[in-house]
Design a protein around this motif. Structure first.
Motif, short mmCIF file in Angstrom:
data_model
loop_
_atom_site.label_atom_id
_atom_site.label_comp_id
_atom_site.label_asym_id
_atom_site.label_seq_id
_atom_site.Cartn_x
_atom_site.Cartn_y
_atom_site.Cartn_z
N ILE A 135 0.88 -1.17 0.00
CA ILE A 135 0.00 0.00 0.00
C ILE A 135 0.92 1.22 0.00
CG2 ILE A 135 -1.81 1.27 1.26
CD1 ILE A 135 -2.58 -1.47 2.56
N ASP A 136 0.86 1.99 -1.08
CA ASP A 136 1.80 3.10 -1.21
C ASP A 136 1.55 4.17 -0.15
OD1 ASP A 136 3.89 4.62 -2.58
OD2 ASP A 136 2.22 6.03 -2.95
N SER A 137 2.60 4.59 0.54
CA SER A 137 2.46 5.67 1.53
C SER A 137 3.83 6.29 1.79
CB SER A 137 1.89 5.13 2.83
OG SER A 137 2.85 4.37 3.52
N VAL A 138 3.84 7.49 2.33
CA VAL A 138 5.09 8.16 2.69
C VAL A 138 5.00 8.58 4.15
CG1 VAL A 138 6.73 9.99 2.07
CG2 VAL A 138 5.06 9.20 0.39
N LEU A 139 6.09 8.40 4.86
CA LEU A 139 6.14 8.86 6.25
C LEU A 139 6.67 10.29 6.25
CD1 LEU A 139 5.76 7.79 9.15
CD2 LEU A 139 8.12 6.99 9.09
N ILE A 140 5.84 11.24 6.72
CA ILE A 140 6.32 12.63 6.77
C ILE A 140 6.56 13.01 8.24
CG2 ILE A 140 5.40 13.43 4.55
CD1 ILE A 140 3.00 14.59 6.06
N PRO A 141 7.80 13.36 8.59
CA PRO A 141 8.14 13.59 10.01
C PRO A 141 7.49 14.86 10.55
CG PRO A 141 10.11 13.37 8.63
CD PRO A 141 8.97 13.54 7.70
N LEU A 143 8.19 16.36 13.12
CA LEU A 143 9.19 17.27 13.70
C LEU A 143 9.74 18.24 12.64
CD1 LEU A 143 11.10 14.84 16.10
CD2 LEU A 143 9.31 16.50 16.65
N GLU A 144 9.42 17.99 11.39
CA GLU A 144 9.89 18.92 10.33
C GLU A 144 8.85 19.98 9.97
OE1 GLU A 144 11.71 16.91 7.02
OE2 GLU A 144 12.94 15.71 8.40
N PHE A 145 7.63 19.87 10.51
CA PHE A 145 6.65 20.93 10.18
C PHE A 145 5.76 21.37 11.34
CE2 PHE A 145 4.64 16.91 9.03
CZ PHE A 145 3.37 17.04 9.58
N MET A 146 5.63 20.55 12.39
CA MET A 146 4.79 20.96 13.52
C MET A 146 5.63 21.80 14.48
SD MET A 146 1.74 19.85 13.13
CE MET A 146 1.10 20.19 14.73
N GLN A 179 3.22 11.67 12.68
CA GLN A 179 3.06 11.49 14.12
C GLN A 179 2.13 12.56 14.69
OE1 GLN A 179 6.22 12.19 12.81
NE2 GLN A 179 6.91 10.07 12.58
N GLY A 180 1.18 12.13 15.52
CA GLY A 180 0.43 13.09 16.30
C GLY A 180 1.27 13.53 17.48
N TYR A 181 0.81 14.54 18.21
CA TYR A 181 1.33 14.90 19.53
C TYR A 181 2.67 15.63 19.51
CZ TYR A 181 2.95 13.69 24.39
OH TYR A 181 3.42 13.67 25.66
N ILE A 182 3.64 15.15 18.67
CA ILE A 182 4.99 15.71 18.81
C ILE A 182 5.20 16.90 17.89
CG2 ILE A 182 5.94 13.52 19.61
CD1 ILE A 182 7.23 13.13 16.89
N CYS A 183 6.08 17.79 18.32
CA CYS A 183 6.36 19.00 17.54
C CYS A 183 7.71 19.54 18.00
CB CYS A 183 5.27 20.04 17.80
SG CYS A 183 5.16 20.56 19.52
#
Ligand code: ADP
Ligand code: ASP
Ligand code: MG
Length: 438
Positions: A135-141, A143-146, A179-183
């Motif tokens: 199933i095609d997907s990308v993990l977007i961190p 910590l790089e935008f929140m 990821q939820g929660y982290i920033c």
């Protein structure tokens, strides 16, 4: 672009993760926000406590215990040897990292690094699972935008800029896991949006991308009319306005993070609460529409402190309230409820960090008394508009419970009461019977 957030229980086991994979695999472009697996953030909080207490042995024990849970998950989640090996290496890396902290230098910053691990692990494992199942997907961190600003509030402009730039470079994909929660905070250090903050991540992303809908998938079929942890019979509320949902979340309905409605309301993105265990259930739709004059739900918030401030000089005096409020402002302490008479004012707060200093300053010009262990009971609906008799119904239901404060009329969709916490359960049960007939 749609945003779907899955909470701790929704990703709490291999089977649950597999169900989430099925749910998201429908060809609709989406950002998928995941919490840590249920129990993980609580465990990380305990691990951080042990490090703070310089008890490396206890920290090691707790880490070992959590590690075992993930070893078990790996054996259930992956079918193929390469995927299982990849998962194993990931878990080893994260748990080696958790063990690597030094008790002497363990501070607030290290604590936040520990707390971030839950969401980093759950998203990576889920991404591996999708990969294994083609199933095609990308993990977007995240910590790089929140990011939060210097007031520790989410910086929506920053989030929008950085997230959009990131997605622009990934045009050939349509499922993005984060990821939820982290920033990060305004200094760039790893931080978080406080407990339950994955909901907030989802609404911030939904607002940043001007999504058509934000879906919060959890373990219950929407916002219920009362707290299901306390009251036996509760029912889901089909529709809520942003204001109603914000009041319920702020005043204790755990199903939503206290301030997560704000970004959705700001950009007018509807939020739907749905049940992962019962995907066909209607759930709750939160939008800018209000659906008729009725009492919709009640929530309760504990650990409230009531402060009573009496001044003989308040009689016919102006400026007294300003003096009082200035003290709270100086100590950055929000007031939740106020009730006044000619000679006295009572306020409630839940942030007691500066309580002593506040009491000391106000005591210079008034007599102050403090009551701990109070709860705010907040009844929400569109009742003030057209429906007479709501207050009578409420007070009739609450006949046997002593009420410390009442706030009515501040907003057209809220009546709030303060009771001693020992009466909270009884009050919620009586309201369920008297107002909702349940
Ligand atoms: P998640 O891990 O998916 O974020 P939470 O545990 O944070 O889920 O929130 C869901 C829980 O909130 C429910 O299981 C329920 O016990 C609790 N809850 C408290 N008040 C309410 C309410 N008014 N309506 C629905 N759920 C509520
Ligand atoms: N994992 C975090 C917590 O347990 C955030 C969340 O689940 O929303 O508080
Ligand atoms: Mg939650």
């Amino acid at each position: 672009m749609r945003v779907l957030k899955f909470g701790g229980t929704s990703v709490g086991s291999a089977d649950r993760m597999k169900s989430v994979a099925k749910l998201i695999n429908d060809g609709v472009p989406k950002v998928v926000v995941l919490s840590a697996m249920s129990g993980t953030t609580n465990a990380l909080v305990e691990i951080a406590k042990a490090y703070h207490a310089k008890d490396k042995e206890k920290a090691g024990e707790l880490i070992g215990h959590l590690n075992m849970k993930y070893e078990f998950l790996l054996s259930e989640l992956f079918k193929s040897v390469p995927a299982a090996e990849k998962g194993k290496a990931l878990i080893k890396n994260h748990f080696d990292y958790l063990r690597s902290f030094d008790t002497d230098s363990f501070s607030f910053n290290e604590e936040r690094l520990v707390l971030a691990e839950g969401e980093l692990i759950s998203t990576s494992l889920f991404h591996f699972y999708l990969e294994e199942n083609k199933i095609d997907s990308v993990l977007i961190p995240a910590l790089e935008f929140m990011r939060t600003d210097e007031n520790e509030e989410p910086d929506l402009n920053y989030i929008e800029d950085h997230l959009k730039k990131m997605l622009k470079g990934l045009k050939e994909h349509s499922v993005f896991i984060t990821q939820g929660y982290i920033c990060r905070d305004s200094f760039g250090a790893v931080s978080n949006l406080k407990r339950g903050g994955s909901d907030y991540t989802a609404t911030l992303i939904g607002a940043a991308l001007h999504s058509d809908e934000i879906q919060i998938w959890t373990d219950i079929d929407g916002m219920h009319n009362n707290d299901p942890r306390i009251v036996d019979k509760t029912k889901p509320v089909a529709e809520l306005s942003f204001d109603e949902a914000a009041e319920l979340a702020y005043f204790g309905a755990k199903v939503l993070h206290p301030t997560c409605v704000n970004p959705a309301r700001l950009r007018n993105v509807p939020v739907r609460l749905l049940n992962t265990m019962m995907p066909e259930a209607k759930g709750t739709l939160i939008s800018n529409k209000s659906s008729g004059a009725e009492i919709k739900a009640v929530a309760a918030k504990d650990s409230i402190v009531a402060i009573n401030i009496v001044s003989s000089r308040m009689l016919m005096a102006y400026g007294f309230l300003r003096n009082v409020f200035e003290v709270f402002e100086r100590y950055k302490t929000p007031i939740d409820m106020i009730s006044t008479s000619e000679v006295a004012v009572s306020v409630t707060i839940d942030n007691t960090k500066n309580l002593d200093a506040i009491v000391k300053e106000i005591s210079a010009f008034a007599v102050v008394s403090v009551e701990h262990n109070q709860s705010i009971i907040c009844i929400v609906g569109d009742f003030l508009a057209d429906k007479p008799g709501c207050a009578v119904q409420l007070f009739e239901a609450m006949r046997s419970v002593p009420i410390r404060m009442i706030s009515y009329g501040g907003s057209k969709n809220n009546i709030s009461l303060v009771v001693n916490t020992e009466h909270k359960k009884e009050a919620l049960k009586l309201i369920n019977k008297g107002l909702f007939g349940l």
